[in-house]
Scaffold this motif. Structure first.
Motif, PDB file in Angstrom:
ATOM      1  N   ASP A   1       0.841  -1.193   0.000  1.00 47.52           N
ATOM      2  CA  ASP A   1       0.000   0.000   0.000  1.00 47.52           C
ATOM      3  C   ASP A   1       0.881   1.249   0.000  1.00 47.52           C
ATOM      4  O   ASP A   1       2.090   1.193   0.233  1.00 47.52           O
TER       5      ASP A   1
ATOM      6  N   ALA B   1       1.134   3.725   2.064  1.00 43.82           N
ATOM      7  CA  ALA B   1       1.778   4.063   3.341  1.00 43.82           C
ATOM      8  C   ALA B   1       3.095   3.314   3.501  1.00 43.82           C
ATOM      9  O   ALA B   1       4.123   3.887   3.912  1.00 43.82           O
TER      10      ALA B   1
ATOM     11  N   SER C   1       1.423  13.718  -3.058  1.00 48.93           N
ATOM     12  CA  SER C   1       1.267  12.408  -3.680  1.00 48.93           C
ATOM     13  C   SER C   1       2.634  11.890  -4.124  1.00 48.93           C
ATOM     14  O   SER C   1       3.510  12.654  -4.529  1.00 48.93           O
TER      15      SER C   1
ATOM     16  N   ALA D   1       5.014  10.736   5.853  1.00 52.55           N
ATOM     17  CA  ALA D   1       4.731   9.378   6.315  1.00 52.55           C
ATOM     18  C   ALA D   1       5.385   9.079   7.644  1.00 52.55           C
ATOM     19  O   ALA D   1       4.928   8.194   8.379  1.00 52.55           O
TER      20      ALA D   1
ATOM     21  N   ARG E   1       5.152  14.779  11.324  1.00 49.98           N
ATOM     22  CA  ARG E   1       3.979  15.668  11.219  1.00 49.98           C
ATOM     23  C   ARG E   1       4.396  16.850  10.340  1.00 49.98           C
ATOM     24  O   ARG E   1       5.136  17.734  10.777  1.00 49.98           O
TER      25      ARG E   1
ATOM     26  N   VAL F   1      -0.063  16.858   7.005  1.00 45.95           N
ATOM     27  CA  VAL F   1       0.036  15.415   6.864  1.00 45.95           C
ATOM     28  C   VAL F   1       0.725  14.873   8.112  1.00 45.95           C
ATOM     29  O   VAL F   1       1.781  15.381   8.517  1.00 45.95           O
TER      30      VAL F   1
ATOM     31  N   GLY G   1       1.789  11.089   9.826  1.00 46.81           N
ATOM     32  CA  GLY G   1       1.818   9.637   9.725  1.00 46.81           C
ATOM     33  C   GLY G   1       1.187   9.109   8.469  1.00 46.81           C
ATOM     34  O   GLY G   1       0.628   8.003   8.446  1.00 46.81           O
ATOM     35  N   GLY G   2       1.242   9.860   7.391  1.00 49.23           N
ATOM     36  CA  GLY G   2       0.674   9.440   6.127  1.00 49.23           C
ATOM     37  C   GLY G   2      -0.772   9.820   5.919  1.00 49.23           C
ATOM     38  O   GLY G   2      -1.312   9.632   4.826  1.00 49.23           O
ATOM     39  N   GLN G   3      -1.430  10.398   6.952  1.00 45.49           N
ATOM     40  CA  GLN G   3      -2.833  10.808   6.844  1.00 45.49           C
ATOM     41  C   GLN G   3      -2.889  12.286   6.469  1.00 45.49           C
ATOM     42  O   GLN G   3      -2.378  13.138   7.208  1.00 45.49           O
ATOM     43  N   THR G   4      -3.514  12.596   5.340  1.00 48.82           N
ATOM     44  CA  THR G   4      -3.536  13.955   4.822  1.00 48.82           C
ATOM     45  C   THR G   4      -4.857  14.644   5.150  1.00 48.82           C
ATOM     46  O   THR G   4      -5.936  14.086   4.896  1.00 48.82           O
ATOM     47  N   ASP G   5      -4.762  15.858   5.690  1.00 45.57           N
ATOM     48  CA  ASP G   5      -5.944  16.670   5.949  1.00 45.57           C
ATOM     49  C   ASP G   5      -6.274  17.499   4.712  1.00 45.57           C
ATOM     50  O   ASP G   5      -5.403  17.728   3.849  1.00 45.57           O
TER      51      ASP G   5
ATOM     52  N   ALA H   1       6.184   8.266  13.682  1.00 44.61           N
ATOM     53  CA  ALA H   1       5.387   7.156  13.144  1.00 44.61           C
ATOM     54  C   ALA H   1       6.218   5.883  12.984  1.00 44.61           C
ATOM     55  O   ALA H   1       5.657   4.805  12.796  1.00 44.61           O
TER      56      ALA H   1
END
Length: 620
Positions: free
Chosen positions: A23, A25, A89, A119, A122, A139, A141-145, A166
């Motif tokens: 994946d 991540a 990306s 990833a 922060r 972003v 830990g790989g989570q994008t706002d 992370a």
């Protein structure tokens, strides 16, 4: 061992590996492991992005060695709000279109840095493009706002907090805050060398607040060499700038520029060697070996040259995509690159003539300075003029006492004083006019602005050595044919590597031929070396080829013999010299390249300015 162990099971299909698609991540974390090894790696990626954005000023702030905070602020072109999400990306970049992976004109081009940083930490990016409102994206830990509006006048601010939070296992491999901060400083300074027209500020904000500035380099103006000289003086110090010579050479599409220090300004380790290819800092064995080869005739093996060299060429002539951190490159014609560095440096050093580094004089003055802690006597504290005249008259010798010019000392021999009008032309020359010989080893010469002290043996040894080298270059290296060729058994890889440089070895008098299979035959050796162990020499050559990509072993051994011959054929210490001999030695030094240092890199003379001498005696 269990029955289903894959090591003994005859049915390997039972444990056949399954290929899976990772994946995003996991891919980003793997990329971070290759690109972002430590906080300094993150700083490098972010500062390079700022340079690619056309920034004129870049500020880098860090806290706790970059482990808790890295913030890079620039005044570049910025990122439009609609492009912020795309920038996070993987493999999204504005620097190449993918049609030609060799046509690279920027630092970054893979599009891995930002998603990789996001990833493992922060990451917050705030940016504004002219004609658009500022926007911010976060972003963690790989989570994008989602992208949101922000307040920023221009440029981009990238803030990275809690690096490797992370992936906590990576934190255990980081060094102390001080060591990580030093690595960040080294990265910023290297990038600042390549971009003298950009201003850089490095700030330690550990503990909060404005912090303290640990490095600052304002934008330089002027032509390329003036700007680079000013930037190198800021980073490497004034001593380097004063004792470095400009380099500008070109060969077959490659151009070499920069500054290289005089051999007498050498270092005890390779800590002052900075190499760049198309503006990119690199650590390349080929280039490092070429730098070492250019100086090996002037420095002993325990000394290292100082230089900042820039190789520029068409991007198609060099591949920068051969290392995850882009710290290594591969030239299409490595021999051309190496030859350019060796010949360019040697030509520049030859043009420097007899020049020696100014730090030699500084060290001499430091050694001569008295260690007394008594307060200095300034001009206003000295006796009056009348009192001094009375004192001088009281100390005048009786008429029958011999004058100073008639006195002799066992440790020094002074020559007859020559009329000033005859000496004036010689005093105007760089090494001046000989005035005395001290301890039958040191020549004292007077110049227009001070004095020169010459080590007669070291100076003449260099002159004889350069003469022997010229004769060898004109007549070639004499070869001694072996009655019975010596067969050296090697591996197939070593044989191939050795035969690639067979022509270069033959030019130095070492003739080898393939002997079938895993062996070579040594048929001729350099006559000046006498009887040698050919097998040992061949293996030494192979070791250098493996370490540096090239070998100067044979040439080094030949020139070591020439150096010994020059040593025995030069003026010995303890020999008295006539005035005309001393002046002839000074004139020959002025006309001979590299005469400022002996065959081992030590200075052959020290120049002291009159102002420095007067300062020693408090006459300021």
């Amino acid at each position: 061992m269990p029955e289903d162990s894959p090591h003994i099971s005859p049915d390997r299909s039972i444990r056949r590996p399954v290929i899976r698609q990772l994946d995003d991540a996991a891919i980003n974390r793997i990329a971070a492991g290759e690109v972002v090894e430590r906080p300094a790696s993150a700083v490098k990626e972010l500062v390079e992005n700022a340079i690619d954005a056309g920034a004129s000023r870049i500020e880098v702030c860090y806290a706790d060695g970059g482990k808790t905070l890295i913030r890079v602020t620039d005044d570049g072109c910025g990122i439009a709000p609609d492009d912020l999400a795309l920038a996070m990306s993987r493999h999204a970049t504005s620097k190449i279109d993918g049609s030609d992976l060799l046509d690279i004109h920027t630092f970054g081009f893979r599009g891995e840095a930002l998603p990789s940083l996001g990833a493992v930490g922060r990451l917050t990016i705030t940016s504004r493009v002219d004609g658009f409102d500022a926007a911010v994206i976060r972003v963690a830990g790989g989570q994008t706002d989602p992208v949101k509006p922000a307040a920023l006048s221009s440029g981009t601010v990238v803030e990275l907090r809690d690096l490797f939070y992370a992936t906590p296992a990576r934190l255990k491999f980081l060094r102390t805050d001080r060591a990580e901060a030093q690595a960040i400083s080294d990265v910023v300074k290297r990038l600042a060398m390549a971009e003298p027209q950009i201003g850089f500020t490095l700030r330690d904000v550990s503990g909060g607040g404005e912090g303290r500035v640990t490095f600052r380099a304002d934008p330089e103006t002027g032509d390329m060499f003036d700007a680079l000289s000013g930037r190198l003086a800021t980073i490497l110090g004034r001593d380097f700038a004063e004792n470095a010579i400009p380099i500008d050479a070109e060969r077959e599409g490659l151009r070499l520029t920069g500054f290289a220090a005089l051999p007498t300004y050498s270092r005890g380790a390779a800590v002052a060697q900075f190499l760049f290819v198309n503006g990119r800092p690199v650590k390349d064995k080929l280039l490092t070996g070429a730098l070492r080869a250019a100086y090996f005739d002037f420095l002993s093996r325990d000394r290292h040259p100082a230089a900042a060299l820039f190789v520029s060429c068409d991007p198609h002539l060099v591949d920068v995509n051969v290392h995850p951190a882009k710290s290594e490159v591969r030239f299409r014609e490595p021999g051309v690159a190496r030859g350019l560095i060796v010949s360019g440096l040697r030509h520049a050093l030859a043009n420097a003539g007899h020049r020696a580094s100014t730090t030699v004089a500084g060290a001499t003055l430091g050694a001569m300075r008295p260690e007394s802690t008594e307060p200095r006597v300034y001009q206003m504290d000295r006796p009056s003029l009348g009192a001094m005249r009375s004192s001088y008259q009281a100390q005048m010798p009786a008429p029958e006492t011999p004058g100073f010019a008639e006195m002799s000392a066992p440790s020094a021999r002074f020559d007859p004083v020559i009329a000033p009008e005859q000496d004036a032309p010689q005093e105007a020359l760089p090494l001046g006019a000989a005035r005395a010989q001290v301890h039958e080893n040191y020549i004292i010469a007077q110049t227009e602005t001070g004095m020169v002290i010459v080590d007669q043996h070291a100076a003449h040894e260099r002159l004889v050595y350069e003469k022997l080298k010229r004769q060898m270059a004109e007549n070639g290296v004499a070869r001694q044919a072996l009655l019975i060729p010596e067969i050296v058994e090697l591996s197939m890889g070593d044989v191939a590597r050795l035969l690639e440089v067979a022509d270069d070895l033959a030019a130095m008098g070492l003739v080898i031929e393939p002997f079938g299979g895993d062996a070579v035959a040594v048929r001729e050796t350099p006559a000046i070396l006498g009887e040698i162990n050919a097998t040992a020499m061949i293996k030494d050559v192979l070791d250098e080829l493996a370490d540096l990509g090239d070998s100067n072993m044979v040439q080094a051994k030949i020139e070591a013999v020439l150096s010994r011959v020059a040593c025995h054929g030069s003026i010995r210490s303890g020999r008295w010299m006539r005035p005309e001999e001393m002046n002839a030695l000074l004139r020959e030094m002025e006309a001979t390249p590299h005469s400022g240092q002996c065959n081992h890199g030590r200075p052959t003379y020290v120049e002291l300015k009159l102002a420095d001498i007067e300062r020693l005696f408090g006459r300021t």
